[in-house]
Design an enzyme around this catalytic site. Structure first.
Site, short mmCIF file in Angstrom:
data_model
loop_
_atom_site.label_atom_id
_atom_site.label_comp_id
_atom_site.label_asym_id
_atom_site.label_seq_id
_atom_site.Cartn_x
_atom_site.Cartn_y
_atom_site.Cartn_z
N THR A 32 -10.31 2.40 52.99
CA THR A 32 -11.43 1.48 53.08
C THR A 32 -11.53 0.62 51.82
O THR A 32 -11.15 1.03 50.73
CB THR A 32 -12.77 2.22 53.28
N ASP A 56 -18.30 -1.25 52.39
CA ASP A 56 -19.01 -1.32 51.11
C ASP A 56 -19.76 -0.01 51.00
O ASP A 56 -20.67 0.25 51.80
CB ASP A 56 -19.95 -2.51 51.10
N ASN A 83 -13.59 7.14 45.67
CA ASN A 83 -12.91 6.47 44.57
C ASN A 83 -13.54 5.14 44.19
O ASN A 83 -13.41 4.70 43.04
CB ASN A 83 -11.44 6.24 44.96
N SER A 134 -14.43 10.77 38.99
CA SER A 134 -15.34 10.64 37.87
C SER A 134 -14.60 9.92 36.75
O SER A 134 -13.91 8.93 36.99
CB SER A 134 -15.85 12.01 37.43
N TYR A 148 -22.82 3.51 32.81
CA TYR A 148 -21.64 3.99 33.52
C TYR A 148 -21.59 5.52 33.48
O TYR A 148 -21.43 6.19 34.52
CB TYR A 148 -20.38 3.40 32.89
N LYS A 152 -21.71 8.85 36.32
CA LYS A 152 -20.65 9.85 36.44
C LYS A 152 -21.16 11.25 36.09
O LYS A 152 -20.73 12.23 36.70
CB LYS A 152 -19.47 9.46 35.53
N THR A 183 -5.52 0.46 35.92
CA THR A 183 -6.04 0.31 37.27
C THR A 183 -6.73 -1.02 37.52
O THR A 183 -7.13 -1.30 38.64
CB THR A 183 -7.07 1.42 37.57
#
Length: 277
Positions: A32, A56, A83, A134, A148, A152, A183
């Site tokens: 997705t 989403d 993810n 995480s 952020y 997490k 990434t």
């Protein structure tokens, strides 16, 4: 039997690496993304193994509908990978309520809803795995990453309790804590507006510069991270937490040492808080 994976944020970074690793293992992936067209090359290369679906994760009803559709068509979901995510830089004082809530929607409330959606099916089969992406920032934090890391930390707290709840039911929970991997996460960072004075320049400013200049230079290889996650899932004794990258391991060991030192220093004070017998 081929496993059925549901992976969020599969268009790039770790999500794409997980998709490729699962396909290489002979599994089927429902991948997705907010822009599923970014997965067209994988679908074309593996039309019987990869399905691209628009999602989403902040749309909770849509997430639950995707889970039900996958189960209806494939009969099960063996591995859920939460993810989808992004990073954000800003001092706590600079971060707005809207920015903070937006991050929690992506990193906490979206994943929580997907977990709730898959669990009845996994419980019924007494098998399954939930992978929570995480970060090293899920156990420690520093200037500029308060928002952020808050998301997490919350995800890890939920996941640790979840693991205790579902382990007796044959369901695994794996929390992945990457360090700096190539990434594109830094390239997609959002940033809070800066307050006018220079009080945070030496602290939060250093973090901003690291993020702004670090994209494409991170040492971590997402493909190797995906291989490590698959190995952990296949292990008889799957760990609850899997740090990835030497930087993550070193940072977490240093953090744990600091926590222990502080605890021992204040142990007597901490213990001397009970009513007198």
């Amino acid at each position: 039997m081929d496993r059925i994976w549901l992976i969020t944020g599969a268009n790039s970074g770790f999500g794409r690496a997980f998709t490729e690793a699962a396909v290489a293992a002979g599994d089927v992936v429902v991948a997705t993304a907010r822009r599923p067209e970014a997965l067209e090359d994988l679908v074309a290369a593996h039309p019987d193994r990869v399905e691209a679906v628009a999602l989403d994760v902040t749309d909770l009803a849509a997430g639950r509908a995707v889970v039900e559709d996958v189960v209806a068509r494939h009969g099960r979901i063996d591995v859920l990978v939460n993810n989808a995510g992004r990073t954000h830089v800003g001092a706590t004082e600079e971060t707005t309520d809207a920015e903070l809530r937006s991050l929690f929607d992506v990193h906490f409330f979206g994943p929580a809803e997907l977990v709730r959606a898959v669990l009845p099916h996994m419980r019924a089969r007494r098998s399954g795995a939930i992978v929570q992406l995480s970060s090293v920032g899920g156990q420690l934090s520093f200037a500029g990453f308060s928002a952020y890391s808050a998301t997490k930390f919350a995800l890890e707290g939920l996941s640790e309790a979840l693991a205790d709840e579902v382990r007796p039911l044959g369901i695994k929970v794996l929390v992945v804590e990457p360090g700096a991997f190539r990434t594109g996460l830094f390239g997609n960072a959002s940033s809070s507006g800066r307050i006018e004075d220079e009080d945070y320049e030496a602290t939060v400013g250093a973090t901003r510069r690291m993020v702004e200049g670090g994209d494409g230079e991170q040492p971590g290889d997402p493909a190797k991270a995906a291989a490590a996650v698959l190995a952990a899932l296949e292990a008889e004794d799957t760990p609850l937490r899997l740090p990835l990258g030497s930087d993550a391991v070193d940072a977490l060991l240093g953090h744990l040492d600091a926590v222990r030192t502080e605890l021992v220093t204040w142990e007597k004070t901490a213990r001397d808080t009970a009513f007198e017998s």
